[in-house]
Motif scaffolding. Structure first.
Motif, PDB file in Angstrom:
ATOM      1  N   LEU A 273       0.860  -1.192   0.000  1.00 43.07           N
ATOM      2  CA  LEU A 273       0.000   0.000   0.000  1.00 43.07           C
ATOM      3  C   LEU A 273       0.891   1.235   0.000  1.00 43.07           C
ATOM      4  N   VAL A 274       0.791   2.023  -1.042  1.00 45.70           N
ATOM      5  CA  VAL A 274       1.554   3.271  -1.112  1.00 45.70           C
ATOM      6  C   VAL A 274       0.581   4.440  -1.212  1.00 45.70           C
ATOM      7  N   ILE A 275       0.968   5.537  -0.615  1.00 46.93           N
ATOM      8  CA  ILE A 275       0.144   6.759  -0.618  1.00 46.93           C
ATOM      9  C   ILE A 275       1.024   7.908  -1.094  1.00 46.93           C
ATOM     10  N   GLN A 276       0.425   8.787  -1.859  1.00 49.52           N
ATOM     11  CA  GLN A 276       1.184   9.958  -2.334  1.00 49.52           C
ATOM     12  C   GLN A 276       1.596  10.820  -1.146  1.00 49.52           C
ATOM     13  N   ASN A 277       2.830  11.308  -1.204  1.00 46.88           N
ATOM     14  CA  ASN A 277       3.370  12.088  -0.094  1.00 46.88           C
ATOM     15  C   ASN A 277       4.137  13.289  -0.646  1.00 46.88           C
ATOM     16  N   CYS A 278       3.952  14.433  -0.019  1.00 48.65           N
ATOM     17  CA  CYS A 278       4.771  15.597  -0.382  1.00 48.65           C
ATOM     18  C   CYS A 278       5.979  15.609   0.560  1.00 48.65           C
ATOM     19  N   ALA A 279       7.153  15.365  -0.006  1.00 51.53           N
ATOM     20  CA  ALA A 279       8.369  15.299   0.815  1.00 51.53           C
ATOM     21  C   ALA A 279       8.662  16.661   1.443  1.00 51.53           C
ATOM     22  N   ALA A 280       8.346  17.733   0.731  1.00 53.98           N
ATOM     23  CA  ALA A 280       8.629  19.070   1.260  1.00 53.98           C
ATOM     24  C   ALA A 280       7.762  19.379   2.488  1.00 53.98           C
ATOM     25  N   CYS A 281       6.526  18.949   2.433  1.00 53.55           N
ATOM     26  CA  CYS A 281       5.589  19.213   3.541  1.00 53.55           C
ATOM     27  C   CYS A 281       5.541  18.055   4.531  1.00 53.55           C
ATOM     28  N   ASP A 282       6.132  16.913   4.158  1.00 59.27           N
ATOM     29  CA  ASP A 282       6.024  15.685   4.955  1.00 59.27           C
ATOM     30  C   ASP A 282       4.545  15.414   5.245  1.00 59.27           C
TER      31      ASP A 282
ATOM     32  N   PHE B 223       2.768  22.834  -4.810  1.00 61.54           N
ATOM     33  CA  PHE B 223       3.785  22.428  -5.785  1.00 61.54           C
ATOM     34  C   PHE B 223       3.716  20.920  -6.011  1.00 61.54           C
ATOM     35  N   GLY B 224       4.192  20.495  -7.162  1.00 57.93           N
ATOM     36  CA  GLY B 224       4.183  19.077  -7.463  1.00 57.93           C
ATOM     37  C   GLY B 224       5.557  18.450  -7.469  1.00 57.93           C
ATOM     38  N   ASP B 225       6.587  19.284  -7.336  1.00 58.14           N
ATOM     39  CA  ASP B 225       7.955  18.790  -7.477  1.00 58.14           C
ATOM     40  C   ASP B 225       8.329  17.748  -6.428  1.00 58.14           C
ATOM     41  N   SER B 226       7.780  17.852  -5.262  1.00 58.40           N
ATOM     42  CA  SER B 226       8.209  16.999  -4.155  1.00 58.40           C
ATOM     43  C   SER B 226       7.274  15.819  -3.905  1.00 58.40           C
ATOM     44  N   LEU B 227       6.358  15.589  -4.826  1.00 62.25           N
ATOM     45  CA  LEU B 227       5.451  14.466  -4.622  1.00 62.25           C
ATOM     46  C   LEU B 227       6.154  13.145  -4.895  1.00 62.25           C
ATOM     47  N   GLU B 228       5.925  12.184  -4.021  1.00 60.65           N
ATOM     48  CA  GLU B 228       6.532  10.858  -4.124  1.00 60.65           C
ATOM     49  C   GLU B 228       5.499   9.844  -3.659  1.00 60.65           C
ATOM     50  N   TRP B 229       5.852   8.584  -3.741  1.00 57.49           N
ATOM     51  CA  TRP B 229       4.958   7.531  -3.248  1.00 57.49           C
ATOM     52  C   TRP B 229       5.603   6.891  -2.039  1.00 57.49           C
ATOM     53  N   LYS B 230       4.853   6.833  -0.950  1.00 55.73           N
ATOM     54  CA  LYS B 230       5.400   6.358   0.317  1.00 55.73           C
ATOM     55  C   LYS B 230       4.641   5.103   0.752  1.00 55.73           C
TER      56      LYS B 230
END
Lengths: 440, 169
Positions: B54-63, B78-85
């Protein structure tokens, strides 16, 4: 050039904006409603374009306004109740060709542009301003009030219309397919009907505050009773049936704890209002109803559906915006006409407002007291969507008519109708209006 | 409780799908969820589900997690820091409704059925829906602990589902 949606900056969505700069300087002076229908019968005059023309002309006539003096048109171009013209089905050319067309042949059938309206209302010779308040009448009236206050128009028609076609809505298209796009699937795979989020919020409300679904019966009964006194409404025109507590208890579930009567009935209908400046309003036929403020909630829920906590935070925030811009408090409200098109969220709206001193968790007990139009605490005197069918504008019409003292059999008698609030749709995300008998 | 029974069958079948053979629609039986066609925005979510993660989208900049996925972070825009966690796959039942009038044709013969709102332990602000396989209709234990399972849909794409593992905390 095509008409464009009003920019987001038009809406008063923030707290701390202070009194609305045009408080009491804009007024509603005319109302026009089309007849209602359950579904389109295929005739040109009952198409969504046809009924819109009727509502607009009635609004001008009601106000005693000269069409040539109208210089603004604000409307919602979307008219669907959830029904779309089926792919491959022959177009209804007889209805289409009965009017002047735009580039889209279904303009006036399953949608409505300002260009279509203007092409078919040659009497509107002075229109210099058109824009869209996309979503509901609640959007359009906020946009129109701000436009008049800002001087972009001095006399403005405001329009919202709905079409409904044969067949059950939301049953076709992607919902009938074997697979759906991944972005839709995140939310849609579980088969939840539209009322599901509200049903879950209501379930949590009952759990948190120790309430039960049957406590909604007096609200439903009151809404339909009031709706049957609204001659413009669907139930009054076509099915004058009251709802008893026994009917309510026996109704089939849609998404338990939301049953059939907690959901509104999709219909075809159109309504138009005439807004103008307070100065010009004095010279028209009807008593002006002054606008003290408009307010908007643009809150985005954190995830799939708002939690009860999110709902309560936002309805309280909305109330602060409503009161701040209007310069009033909850004590100033003669009555309320907040949205009810799921019945199970009306209490969220009025608890957020603090209507009659209500706090969170108290509205269902309040519903067990006298909430009728002859008592001191009228709740939804319009009957709303539950009492009149899905339009999302009965609440606004009723506020205007009550304050003008021309609500007929629905007229509130237990309070003096001086200041009222209406709006919606959702408790998280909506647009609201404060109406007043006086400009100050 | 026909829906609960059918759901249980469908979840059991995942094992076959996962390890033995390519999924065939005719294996699906009645009451399966619609198939899913992953798109650019959500492909990592669905690919992870096929791997039982199970992965959820995560903004690394905002945690900050967000769900449903979006092109940009709802907080910083912003979309630059979006990742899958990857998250734990544990959660709690917020509340539920019982669907009696479902708009999805493939599910209509299973009405009525539960739909619960699950709040993730990793971040209770993040929700997922669940049919709660094995839980009788309208007997959902609000507040109970749940864990993720992965269920095949009509085209073989797997989807996160949830099952009760402990009663209310």
């Amino acid at each position: 050039m095509s008409t464009l949606p009003a920019p987001a900056s038009v809406y008063r969505a923030k707290e701390g904006l202070g009194l609305w700069e045009h408080r009491g300087k804009v007024a509603a002076v005319g109302i026009g409603h089309s007849p209602t229908f359950r579904r389109w019968d295929g005739t040109p005059e009952n198409s969504v374009g046809g009924i819109s023309l009727e509502a607009l002309r009635r609004a001008m006539d009601d106000a005693g306004a000269n069409p040539a003096d109208i210089d603004g048109l604000v409307m919602d171009p979307s008219t669907t109740t959830g029904a779309f013209w089926p792919k491959g089905k022959p177009l209804p050319w007889e209805a289409i060709n009965a009017y002047r067309r735009t580039d889209d042949p279904l303009d006036g059938i399953t949608g409505l542009s300002a260009e279509w309206i203007l092409a078919n209302m040659p009497e509107l010779t002075g229109i210099g301003f058109t824009t869209y308040g996309v979503g509901c009448m609640s959007n359009a009236i906020c946009v129109a009030a701000q436009a008049i206050g800002d001087g972009r128009a001095h006399t403005c028609l405001v329009l919202k219309s709905w079409h409904n076609l044969e067949g059950r809505y939301y049953q076709g298209g992607a919902n009938a397919g074997e697979a759906i796009p991944g972005s839709s699937a995140i939310r849609s795979l579980w088969g939840t009907p539209a009322c599901f989020g509200t049903a879950v919020q209501f379930a949590e409300y009952c759990r948190k505050y120790g309430k039960s679904h049957d406590m909604m019966a007096p609200f439903i009964e009151n809404s339909r009773r009031n709706g049957l006194k609204f001659p413009e409404g669907y139930w009054a025109q076509h099915r004058p049936e009251e709802i008893t507590p026994e009917d309510y208890a026996a109704a089939r579930w849609i998404a338990k704890p939301a049953n059939l009567f907690d959901n509104d009935l999709p219909i075809m209908v159109s309504a138009a209002y005439l807004f103008t400046t307070a100065e010009r309003a004095r010279h028209l036929k009807q008593k002006p109803v002054y606008i003290l403020n408009h307010a908007t909630s643009r809150t985005r829920p954190r995830s799939l559906t708002p939690t009860l906590d999110e709902v309560e935070e936002d309805t309280a925030r909305t109330a602060r915006k409503i009161y701040e811009g209007a310069g009033i408090t909850a004590d100033d409200l003669s009555f309320e006409n907040m949205y009810d098109g799921f019945a199970l969220f009306h209490q969220f709206h009025i608890e957020g407002l603090g209507y009659r001193g209500l706090k969170f968790g108290e509205a269902l007990d309040f519903y067990q007291t006298d909430i009728g139009i002859s008592g001191p605490n009228p709740v939804s005197p319009s009957g709303g969507n539950i009492g009149c069918g899905r339009s999302r504008f009965w609440m606004h019409t009723d506020c205007i008519q009550q304050i003008q003292q021309r609500a007929g059999a629905r007229q509130v008698t237990g309070v003096k109708p001086e200041i009222a609030v209406s709006g919606g749709p959702m408790p998280v995300g909506g647009n609201y209006m404060v109406w007043s008998a006086t400009p100050d | 409780m026909p829906f609960a029974r059918k759901r249980a069958v469908a979840v059991d079948r995942i094992i076959v799908v996962a390890f033995n053979a390519p999924f065939r629609l005719e294996d699906s039986g009645e009451g399966m969820k619609q198939g899913v066609d992953p798109d650019d925005l959500t492909r990592p979510f669905w690919e992870a589900a096929n791997e039982h993660r199970l992965v959820i989208q995560n903004c690394a900049a905002c945690d900050r997690l967000q769900h449903p996925p979006a092109r940009s972070c709802h907080q910083c825009r912003f979309g630059d820091s979006l990742e899958w966690k990857e998250v734990s796959g544990r959660g709690r039942i917020y509340n539920y409704g019982v669907v009696h009038d479902c708009p999805i044709r493939l599910l209509q013969e299973d009405q009525p059925f539960n739909v619960a709102v699950i709040m993730l332990d990793d971040d209770p602000g993040i929700q997922m829906y669940s049919h709660l396989s094995g839980t009788p209709v309208d007997a959902v234990p609000v507040g109970a602990d749940v864990e993720v399972v992965f269920e095949a849909t009509a085209n073989g794409q797997k989807v996160p589902e949830w099952r009760v593992v402990a009663q209310e905390r």
